[in-house]
Design an enzyme around this catalytic site. Structure first.
Site, mmCIF file in Angstrom:
data_model
loop_
_atom_site.group_PDB
_atom_site.id
_atom_site.type_symbol
_atom_site.label_atom_id
_atom_site.label_comp_id
_atom_site.label_asym_id
_atom_site.label_seq_id
_atom_site.Cartn_x
_atom_site.Cartn_y
_atom_site.Cartn_z
ATOM 1 N N LYS A 22 0.839 -1.215 0.000
ATOM 2 C CA LYS A 22 0.000 0.000 0.000
ATOM 3 C C LYS A 22 0.873 1.265 0.000
ATOM 4 O O LYS A 22 0.662 2.166 -0.800
ATOM 5 C CB LYS A 22 -0.920 0.018 1.236
ATOM 6 C CG LYS A 22 -1.837 -1.190 1.355
ATOM 7 C CD LYS A 22 -2.739 -1.101 2.560
ATOM 8 C CE LYS A 22 -2.042 -1.096 3.898
ATOM 9 N NZ LYS A 22 -1.298 -2.334 4.230
ATOM 10 N N ARG A 97 -10.081 0.991 8.166
ATOM 11 C CA ARG A 97 -9.684 -0.354 8.559
ATOM 12 C C ARG A 97 -10.785 -1.070 9.329
ATOM 13 O O ARG A 97 -10.607 -2.244 9.673
ATOM 14 C CB ARG A 97 -8.453 -0.283 9.459
ATOM 15 C CG ARG A 97 -7.139 -0.622 8.787
ATOM 16 C CD ARG A 97 -6.064 -0.262 9.776
ATOM 17 N NE ARG A 97 -4.876 -1.025 9.635
ATOM 18 C CZ ARG A 97 -3.755 -0.551 9.078
ATOM 19 N NH1 ARG A 97 -3.725 0.639 8.543
ATOM 20 N NH2 ARG A 97 -2.680 -1.293 9.051
ATOM 21 N N ARG A 136 11.799 -4.911 5.204
ATOM 22 C CA ARG A 136 11.533 -3.509 4.855
ATOM 23 C C ARG A 136 12.409 -2.538 5.653
ATOM 24 O O ARG A 136 12.651 -2.712 6.841
ATOM 25 C CB ARG A 136 10.065 -3.188 5.146
ATOM 26 C CG ARG A 136 9.795 -1.688 5.112
ATOM 27 C CD ARG A 136 8.361 -1.321 5.252
ATOM 28 N NE ARG A 136 7.684 -2.002 6.323
ATOM 29 C CZ ARG A 136 6.366 -2.064 6.414
ATOM 30 N NH1 ARG A 136 5.618 -1.518 5.479
ATOM 31 N NH2 ARG A 136 5.804 -2.683 7.416
ATOM 32 N N ARG A 170 10.994 -0.221 11.186
ATOM 33 C CA ARG A 170 9.868 0.000 12.088
ATOM 34 C C ARG A 170 9.894 -0.961 13.264
ATOM 35 O O ARG A 170 10.207 -2.140 13.103
ATOM 36 C CB ARG A 170 8.544 -0.149 11.323
ATOM 37 C CG ARG A 170 8.131 1.138 10.660
ATOM 38 C CD ARG A 170 6.990 0.988 9.710
ATOM 39 N NE ARG A 170 5.854 0.193 10.180
ATOM 40 C CZ ARG A 170 4.777 -0.024 9.448
ATOM 41 N NH1 ARG A 170 4.681 0.506 8.237
ATOM 42 N NH2 ARG A 170 3.794 -0.748 9.899
ATOM 43 N N ARG A 181 -0.916 -8.304 13.251
ATOM 44 C CA ARG A 181 -1.440 -7.332 12.270
ATOM 45 C C ARG A 181 -2.222 -8.041 11.166
ATOM 46 O O ARG A 181 -3.250 -7.554 10.703
ATOM 47 C CB ARG A 181 -0.287 -6.509 11.700
ATOM 48 C CG ARG A 181 0.234 -5.470 12.703
ATOM 49 C CD ARG A 181 1.646 -5.019 12.435
ATOM 50 N NE ARG A 181 1.849 -4.445 11.141
ATOM 51 C CZ ARG A 181 3.050 -4.291 10.566
ATOM 52 N NH1 ARG A 181 4.138 -4.687 11.210
ATOM 53 N NH2 ARG A 181 3.149 -3.756 9.382
HETATM 54 P P1 AP5 Z 1 4.849 -1.599 1.928
HETATM 55 O O1 AP5 Z 1 4.486 -0.828 0.709
HETATM 56 O O2 AP5 Z 1 5.584 -0.878 3.013
HETATM 57 O O3 AP5 Z 1 3.582 -2.373 2.471
HETATM 58 P P2 AP5 Z 1 2.276 -1.812 3.190
HETATM 59 O O4 AP5 Z 1 1.088 -2.473 2.582
HETATM 60 O O5 AP5 Z 1 2.288 -0.313 3.220
HETATM 61 O O6 AP5 Z 1 2.519 -2.445 4.606
HETATM 62 P P3 AP5 Z 1 2.465 -1.845 6.065
HETATM 63 O O7 AP5 Z 1 3.171 -2.850 6.929
HETATM 64 O O8 AP5 Z 1 2.966 -0.430 6.123
HETATM 65 O O9 AP5 Z 1 0.958 -1.883 6.332
HETATM 66 P P4 AP5 Z 1 0.263 -1.876 7.660
HETATM 67 O O10 AP5 Z 1 -1.118 -1.687 7.193
HETATM 68 O O11 AP5 Z 1 0.501 -3.024 8.565
HETATM 69 O O12 AP5 Z 1 0.978 -0.654 8.435
HETATM 70 P P5 AP5 Z 1 0.477 0.801 8.779
HETATM 71 O O13 AP5 Z 1 1.661 1.673 8.836
HETATM 72 O O14 AP5 Z 1 -0.671 1.207 7.955
HETATM 73 O O15 AP5 Z 1 5.727 -2.858 1.452
HETATM 74 C C1 AP5 Z 1 6.339 -3.698 2.414
HETATM 75 C C2 AP5 Z 1 7.734 -4.119 1.903
HETATM 76 O O16 AP5 Z 1 7.574 -4.952 0.759
HETATM 77 C C3 AP5 Z 1 8.607 -2.931 1.459
HETATM 78 O O17 AP5 Z 1 9.926 -3.165 1.846
HETATM 79 C C4 AP5 Z 1 8.483 -2.913 -0.073
HETATM 80 O O18 AP5 Z 1 9.671 -2.462 -0.696
HETATM 81 C C5 AP5 Z 1 8.216 -4.388 -0.402
HETATM 82 N N1 AP5 Z 1 7.279 -4.554 -1.505
HETATM 83 C C6 AP5 Z 1 6.167 -3.795 -1.782
HETATM 84 N N2 AP5 Z 1 5.552 -4.278 -2.887
HETATM 85 C C7 AP5 Z 1 6.266 -5.374 -3.289
HETATM 86 C C8 AP5 Z 1 6.137 -6.296 -4.379
HETATM 87 N N3 AP5 Z 1 5.133 -6.186 -5.281
HETATM 88 N N4 AP5 Z 1 7.060 -7.283 -4.484
HETATM 89 C C9 AP5 Z 1 8.077 -7.389 -3.576
HETATM 90 N N5 AP5 Z 1 8.257 -6.537 -2.547
HETATM 91 C C10 AP5 Z 1 7.363 -5.543 -2.396
HETATM 92 O O19 AP5 Z 1 -0.104 0.588 10.270
HETATM 93 C C11 AP5 Z 1 0.747 0.314 11.354
HETATM 94 C C12 AP5 Z 1 -0.074 0.248 12.615
HETATM 95 O O20 AP5 Z 1 -0.716 1.523 12.866
HETATM 96 C C13 AP5 Z 1 -1.228 -0.764 12.618
HETATM 97 O O21 AP5 Z 1 -0.792 -2.054 12.973
HETATM 98 C C14 AP5 Z 1 -2.188 -0.134 13.625
HETATM 99 O O22 AP5 Z 1 -1.770 -0.390 14.946
HETATM 100 C C15 AP5 Z 1 -2.035 1.350 13.369
HETATM 101 N N6 AP5 Z 1 -3.003 1.864 12.373
HETATM 102 C C16 AP5 Z 1 -2.715 2.415 11.151
HETATM 103 N N7 AP5 Z 1 -3.836 2.789 10.522
HETATM 104 C C17 AP5 Z 1 -4.872 2.460 11.351
HETATM 105 C C18 AP5 Z 1 -6.288 2.569 11.249
HETATM 106 N N8 AP5 Z 1 -6.884 3.088 10.141
HETATM 107 N N9 AP5 Z 1 -7.040 2.124 12.274
HETATM 108 C C19 AP5 Z 1 -6.468 1.605 13.405
HETATM 109 N N10 AP5 Z 1 -5.127 1.469 13.560
HETATM 110 C C20 AP5 Z 1 -4.335 1.886 12.539
#
Ligand code: AP5
Length: 227
Positions: A22, A97, A136, A170, A181
């Protein structure tokens, strides 16, 4: 007052589990289409780093891999959406979410006469997500994302975008937290795929391919959904 349908800023949602891509894809769409990436994960991490009340409440929840309360996340998102740059159109990365967040987003958008152009589900296999998340890291200077195997900078240790040599990982990118997660995603977020399907705005994309292949598929969807 509402704006004309042709001038409404685009609203795109990226749905998908941790590691689906994402953030990677949102940053690429931001550059290609001039939209603004709104990552609630990034906003919450900034709140934690700044030591705000919301950040203090969110910290331990994020470390455990659970979801931060709807109340906190909706308030943060509402404030960010009201900033002037969001008039260019937004890509929501990690929001909504939960069903409560999805309904709150509908209410926020209806206040400004905006609509969701597309909710795009990045379809991936859970098993591959642990590898993606564990490898990552990001540039501490500009936030550009990298991966130990899948996306390395051209010069090891130096950001392609800003030249910084400071990289960070992270705190929640460990196998145990990733499992929590993923479970939170399947229990509370995956039902939104049906929610947006029922609204007629759902698009699905195979996100198991290489980063550029997924980006090309997403660009095609965005060109159609938010011309
Ligand atoms: P990346 O693009 O970083 O993946 P992502 O989908 O953004 O994954 P996240 O781990 O950031 O998502 P998340 O939803 O758990 O975290 P968030 O910060 O939102 O890609 C990952 C890796 O893979 C990278 O190294 C990239 O280079 C590689 N990659 C990407 N695409 C690839 C491909 N096609 N092939 C190979 N490699 C690839 O949330 C964190 C925390 O915040 C949550 O756990 C929660 O506690 C809180 N939070 C955030 N939003 C909310 C909400 N709306 N409600 C409640 N809590 C929330």
């Amino acid at each position: 007052m509402t704006t004309d349908v042709m001038t409404r800023p685009a609203v795109l949602i990226l749905l998908g589990p941790p590691g689906a891509g994402k953030g990677t894809q949102a940053r690429m769409l931001e550059e290609s289409f001039g939209l603004v990436q709104l990552s609630t994960g990034d906003l919450l991490r900034a709140a934690v780093a700044a030591g705000t009340e919301a950040g203090k409440a969110a910290k331990s929840v994020m470390e455990s891999g659970g979801l931060v309360s709807d109340e906190i996340v909706i308030a943060i998102l509402r404030d960010r959406l009201a900033e002037p740059d969001c008039a260019k159109g937004v890509i929501l990365d990690g929001f909504p979410r939960t069903a409560v967040q999805a309904e709150a987003l509908d209410a926020l958008l209806s206040e400004t006469g905006q609509k969701i152009n597309a909710a795009i589900s990045l379809e991936v296999d859970d098993d591959a997500m642990v590898t993606r998340v564990a490898g990552r890291y990001t540039c501490a200077g500009c936030g550009e994302g990298y991966h130990d195997t899948f996306k390395q900078p051209q010069k090891a240790g130096t950001c392609d975008k800003c030249g910084s040599t400071e990289m960070k990982r992270r705190a929640d990118d460990n196998a145990e937290t990733v499992a929590s997660r993923l479970a939170a995603y399947h229990e509370q977020t995956a039902p939104l795929i049906t929610y947006y399907g029922d609204k007629g705005v759902l698009q699905k994309i195979d996100a198991m391919g290489q980063i550029d292949e997924v980006a090309n598929g997403l660009a095609a969807i965005v060109k159609t959904a938010a011309p």
